[in-house]
Design an enzyme around this catalytic site. Structure first.
Site, PDB file in Angstrom:
ATOM      1  N   TYR A 182       0.842  -1.198   0.000  1.00 31.55           N
ATOM      2  CA  TYR A 182       0.000   0.000   0.000  1.00 31.55           C
ATOM      3  C   TYR A 182       0.877   1.248   0.000  1.00 31.55           C
ATOM      4  CZ  TYR A 182      -3.624   3.307   1.482  1.00 31.55           C
ATOM      5  OH  TYR A 182      -4.491   4.377   1.552  1.00 31.55           O
ATOM      6  N   LYS A 187       1.296   4.065  -3.003  1.00 33.56           N
ATOM      7  CA  LYS A 187       0.955   5.479  -2.837  1.00 33.56           C
ATOM      8  C   LYS A 187       2.159   6.371  -3.143  1.00 33.56           C
ATOM      9  CE  LYS A 187      -3.340   4.806  -1.776  1.00 33.56           C
ATOM     10  NZ  LYS A 187      -4.372   5.150  -2.777  1.00 33.56           N
TER      11      LYS A 187
END
Ligand SMILES: NC(=O)c1ccc[n+]([C@@H]2O[C@H](COP(=O)([O-])OP(=O)(O)OC[C@H]3O[C@@H](n4cnc5c(N)ncnc54)[C@H](O)[C@@H]3O)[C@@H](O)[C@H]2O)c1
Length: 260
Positions: free
Chosen positions: A159, A163
């Site tokens: 994750y 990002k």
């Protein structure tokens, strides 16, 4: 919590919102519509996406943002229906429990998160840009996260990496297309009070407390507070905001010691 906005900065603009069925995407679909935009609500979840579109008087398109053909069809449908693609809020993303410490996260979990959170943004930008270049105007807002700029000991490794990728890609696109009237910004929200987070923290208050202590304002964001930042970035009020790391995090990224 936010009162109905009185500004109407987006009249006549067409906005595509991915992940419009829930959380930040839903709040943003509502906000953009309230400012006058025609909103195309895209989601893989048919009932949630359709409900969002019905509520805001927009159009629902079922899309898996990892599928190149479906993403192309999404932006084509927006253009064919409303005549322009002015705003792309590339926001759909996942945060599954099997994405954890690098020590325990398997390659399948890693790849899935990269696909949904990062490859999807590449696909959406690639599909939106031709319309915006033709128009000589457009605003792309890609949802990154504050974890793109800060490290956590409570890791979600794929994750976070995804990002970081969204942030770097948005910056580069913002630089490349600036002189064609297109702005590209990375929105970096802090933790938001979404159903998923509420559920997670209801089960584990210690985990919630461990995070809250880092937030200077002492609470998580409401989705509407993120949506108002998106509306700003989408509008001409942000005409000189480009290639930015747009933090909406209650001061987390600026904090060292926070109030008790
Ligand atoms: N909630 C937070 O605290 C927080 C903080 C920072 C960044 N973000 C980011 O904001 C974005 C939205 O998060 P949220 O909390 O509103 O999430 P959410 O889970 O409430 O909503 C995400 C939506 O995306 C949809 N979606 C998931 N996979 C999809 C796919 N393959 N194709 C199309 N749609 C798909 C879901 O059906 C859902 O409606 C995400 O990119 C997330 O990483 C969230």
């Amino acid at each position: 919590m936010t009162e109905t906005p009185v500004c109407r900065r987006l009249v006549g603009r067409t906005a595509v919102v991915t992940g419009a069925g829930s959380g930040i995407g839903l709040a943003t679909a509502r906000r953009l519509a309230s400012e006058g935009a025609q909103v195309v609500c895209a989601d893989i979840d048919e009932s949630a996406g359709k409900a969002a579109a019905d509520e805001v008087g927009g159009l629902f398109v079922r899309v898996d943002v990892t599928d190149p053909d479906e993403v192309e069809a999404l932006f084509k449908t927006a253009f064919d229906t409303y005549g322009s693609v002015d705003i792309a809020f590339n926001n759909a993303g996942i945060s599954p429990p099997d994405d954890d410490s690098i020590l325990t996260t398997g390659l399948d979990a890693w790849k899935r998160v990269q696909e949904v959170n990062l490859t999807s943004v590449y696909l959406c930008c690639k599909a939106a840009l031709p319309y915006m270049r033709q128009q000589g105007r457009g605003s792309i807002i890609n949802t990154a996260s504050f974890v793109a700029v800060m490290g956590a000991a409570t890791s979600q490794i794929s994750y976070t990496a995804s990002k970081g990728g969204v942030l770097a890609m948005s910056r580069e696109l913002g630089v490349q297309f600036a002189r064609e009237g297109i702005r590209v910004n990375a929105l970096c929200p802090g933790p938001v009070n979404t159903p998923l987070l509420k559920e997670l923290f209801a089960k584990d208050p210690e985990r919630a407390q461990r995070r809250l202590v880092h937030v200077p304002v002492g609470r998580f964001a409401e989705p509407e507070e993120i949506a108002s930042a998106v509306a700003f970035l989408a509008s001409d009020d942000a005409s000189f905001v480009n290639a930015a790391e747009f933090l909406v995090d209650g001061g987390i990224a600026g904090a060292y010691v926070t109030p008790l």
